[in-house]
Design an enzyme around this catalytic site. Structure first.
Site, PDB file in Angstrom:
ATOM      1  N   GLY A  42       6.519  -3.852 -30.580  1.00 50.34           N
ATOM      2  CA  GLY A  42       5.604  -2.434 -31.666  1.00 50.34           C
ATOM      3  C   GLY A  42       4.651  -1.134 -30.698  1.00 50.34           C
ATOM      4  N   CYS A  43       4.204  -1.899 -29.556  1.00 55.75           N
ATOM      5  CA  CYS A  43       3.772  -0.491 -29.011  1.00 55.75           C
ATOM      6  C   CYS A  43       5.098   0.814 -28.132  1.00 55.75           C
ATOM      7  CB  CYS A  43       2.998  -0.359 -27.828  1.00 55.75           C
ATOM      8  SG  CYS A  43       1.608  -1.688 -28.302  1.00 55.75           S
TER       9      CYS A  43
END
Length: 154
Positions: A42-43
């Protein structure tokens, strides 16, 4: 804790490009986004999206800065590996995390841990204009572009 009238701290933080003092950013608009950990799915999505749209943010006069508790070295490796074009602040002491109230209780594999809640904050001339909590990484950078463009027209 309310962050509705948060003031950008007049303090320097270690970052991928050396030191960054958020209160001395030259552009009128600033996005400070918090994310849990470098090099996680996600990051990575979020950071590469911000990098992909850097020209559009620049055109609106917006500086984008990411913040996590990772070390500067981890940030530099993440930046190099993903060809990021945004700067990342290392907040190992959680000074910014606490100021912006982004450390939250999370459940990981059945254990309760304290971690960064993915969040973004939009400032205009050092005044908080909008905040986003519990952000979904995919599509967030593009949404911020649309929202800031609308704020600039208002």
């Amino acid at each position: 804790m309310s962050v509705d009238n948060i003031q950008l701290p007049d303090q320097s933080f270690a970052a991928t490009i050396g030191e960054i003092n958020l209160s001395q950013i030259a552009s009128d608009w600033l996005v400070v986004y918090f994310y849990p950990k470098d090099s996680t799915p996600g990051c990575t999505t979020q950071a590469t999206d911000f990098s992909q749209f850097k020209d559009q943010f620049d055109a609106l006069g917006v500086t984008v800065i990411g913040v996590s508790r990772d070390s500067v070295k981890a940030h530099q490796n993440f930046t190099e590996k993903q060809s990021l074009t945004i700067n990342l602040i290392s907040d190992k002491e959680e000074v910014l995390c606490k100021l912006f109230d982004v450390i939250k209780e999370k459940n990981m594999y059945g254990k309760t841990v304290m971690g960064i809640e993915r969040s973004s904050f939009v400032f205009h001339q050092s005044q908080l204009k909008k905040q986003y909590r519990k952000v979904k990484a995919a599509g967030h950078a593009e949404q911020l572009l649309l929202d800031i463009a609308a704020l600039q027209k208002a």
